[in-house]
Write an enzyme that holds these catalytic residues in place. Structure first.
Site, mmCIF file in Angstrom:
data_model
loop_
_atom_site.group_PDB
_atom_site.id
_atom_site.type_symbol
_atom_site.label_atom_id
_atom_site.label_comp_id
_atom_site.label_asym_id
_atom_site.label_seq_id
_atom_site.Cartn_x
_atom_site.Cartn_y
_atom_site.Cartn_z
ATOM 1 N N CYS A 43 0.879 -1.182 0.000
ATOM 2 C CA CYS A 43 0.000 0.000 0.000
ATOM 3 C C CYS A 43 0.914 1.229 0.000
ATOM 4 O O CYS A 43 2.126 1.110 0.220
ATOM 5 C CB CYS A 43 -0.874 -0.002 1.249
ATOM 6 S SG CYS A 43 0.090 0.097 2.761
ATOM 7 N N HIS A 75 5.579 -6.011 8.121
ATOM 8 C CA HIS A 75 5.526 -7.410 8.543
ATOM 9 C C HIS A 75 5.810 -8.312 7.361
ATOM 10 O O HIS A 75 4.938 -9.025 6.874
ATOM 11 C CB HIS A 75 4.169 -7.717 9.166
ATOM 12 C CG HIS A 75 4.012 -7.087 10.509
ATOM 13 N ND1 HIS A 75 2.874 -6.484 10.926
ATOM 14 C CD2 HIS A 75 4.900 -6.968 11.531
ATOM 15 C CE1 HIS A 75 3.051 -6.014 12.155
ATOM 16 N NE2 HIS A 75 4.269 -6.294 12.536
ATOM 17 N N GLU A 129 0.091 -1.271 15.572
ATOM 18 C CA GLU A 129 -0.836 -0.155 15.320
ATOM 19 C C GLU A 129 -1.852 -0.036 16.467
ATOM 20 O O GLU A 129 -2.155 1.075 16.943
ATOM 21 C CB GLU A 129 -1.580 -0.339 13.989
ATOM 22 C CG GLU A 129 -2.441 0.887 13.687
ATOM 23 C CD GLU A 129 -3.423 0.684 12.547
ATOM 24 O OE1 GLU A 129 -3.047 0.075 11.524
ATOM 25 O OE2 GLU A 129 -4.566 1.134 12.684
ATOM 26 N N CYS A 187 -8.731 1.723 6.551
ATOM 27 C CA CYS A 187 -8.221 2.610 5.478
ATOM 28 C C CYS A 187 -8.690 2.136 4.092
ATOM 29 O O CYS A 187 -8.976 0.941 3.895
ATOM 30 C CB CYS A 187 -6.698 2.707 5.539
ATOM 31 S SG CYS A 187 -5.841 1.231 5.006
HETATM 32 S S1 SF4 Z 1 -3.071 2.652 7.196
HETATM 33 FE FE1 SF4 Z 1 -3.552 1.576 5.303
HETATM 34 S S2 SF4 Z 1 -2.345 2.675 3.744
HETATM 35 FE FE2 SF4 Z 1 -1.491 3.201 5.744
HETATM 36 S S3 SF4 Z 1 0.165 1.717 6.095
HETATM 37 FE FE3 SF4 Z 1 -1.671 0.923 7.085
HETATM 38 S S4 SF4 Z 1 -2.562 -0.433 5.501
HETATM 39 FE FE4 SF4 Z 1 -1.124 0.926 4.462
#
Ligand code: SF4
Length: 308
Positions: A12, A41, A130, A216
């Site tokens: 992405c 990853h 995250e 996203c």
């Molecule tokens: S938020 Fe979406 S676009 Fe951004 S790194 Fe993560 S998967 Fe990729």
């Protein structure tokens, strides 16, 4: 034999950007660069970056004082920046931050909801970097994280036990779109509250029980493309890192469509018998899978076809 490749398979823009930042920083500093945590990853990408002299540190303690450092795309709690500052590693000097802007947006959403009196619940994977980063902006380690739609009852119980008057649910960016919908449907059917969707801009905070779609767009496109292909394929090959949450989601999605599915990291793991005598072979890949790995898998399938 037809090979169908998902349009949005592979890196992405957030991951591409993070890798570019790490490579540029390494080339400007003769390879003397630390990356805090796994940049992406994917074992192969990490190996290639290590060959360029980049060192990966799992703990901030492993990064020497004043070192040139890159932060990964997943987003970090503020404590990471504070600890790095104590080592004289700061933005604008020797810290390059590759946090994806779409993750930063989720942090902002979490903070705004919290500041408006909402108890914020996160749909995500508890140990994923995250989710750990986003939790910081909610309640730190005390943040309630729900991993699966099947755990909706625990959300309802948590709300009831604490008698929360305002609750908002947000999601990690890489979770399953139907999984998030199912979670909200399950919560609504188990409680007398009705969680309503509000826009990401949070311009309508008049409701007390809300959810925000923070998955996203690249993840949504990838999941939609994968589903399209899986519906046409006799077998699906999903390529992604072992620890890649979004890749595992893709494999799980394919399995729910009752198509034979194999999750691999590299082309040499592909077994002939999976693709032999198959008419339509579908390929998809997680956000941390490089194009070269996808190409190698396609080549391996063609070799099997040509040698049968
Ligand atoms: S938020 Fe979406 S676009 Fe951004 S790194 Fe993560 S998967 Fe990729």
């Amino acid at each position: 034999m037809e090979i169908l490749i998902a349009k949005h398979a592979g890196f992405c823009f957030g991951v591409k950007h993070a890798i570019e930042i790490a490579e540029e920083t390494a080339s400007e500093n003769n390879g003397k660069v630390y990356v805090y945590g796994q940049l992406v990853h994917n074992e192969k990408v990490i190996e290639d970056l290590e060959k360029k002299g980049i060192e990966f540190a799992d703990k901030i303690d492993d990064i020497p004082q004043n070192s040139v450092t890159v932060l990964r795309a997943h987003g970090e709690p503020k404590t990471t920046y504070q600890k790095l500052q104590e080592k004289s590693i700061v933005k604008g000097k020797n810290l390059n931050d590759a946090t994806c802007p779409l993750v930063t947006l989720v942090h902002k959403v979490a903070v705004k909801l919290k500041n408006n009196g909402y108890e914020v619940i996160l749909f995500g994977k508890k140990n994923h970097p995250e989710a750990v980063g986003t939790s910081y902006y909610i309640k730190g380690e005390d943040t309630f994280i729900v991993e699966s739609p099947k755990d909706a009852a625990s959300v309802v119980e948590y709300i009831k036990k604490n008698n929360f008057k305002k609750v908002a649910v947000i999601s990690q960016t890489t979770m399953s779109v139907p999984g998030y919908k199912e979670l909200i449907d399950n919560i609504n059917s188990l409680s007398e509250k009705n969680f309503e969707k509000i826009h990401l801009s949070l311009n309508r905070l008049s409701k007390n029980f809300v959810f925000v779609d923070t998955i996203c767009n690249p993840t949504k496109q990838r999941q939609a493309d994968t589903e399209d292909i899986a519906k046409k394929a006799d077998v699906m090959i999903v390529i992604g890192g072992k620890n890649s949450s979004n890749s595992k989601e893709l494999a799980a999605k394919c399995k729910t469509l009752n198509v034979e599915t194999h999750f691999i990291q590299l082309a040499d793991q592909l077994k002939k018998e999976w693709v032999l005598n198959k008419e339509h072979i579908g390929i998809t890949a997680g956000a941390s899978t490089p194009d070269i790995t996808i190409d190698e898998v396609v080549d391996r399938i063609r070799q099997v076809r040509d040698n049968r």
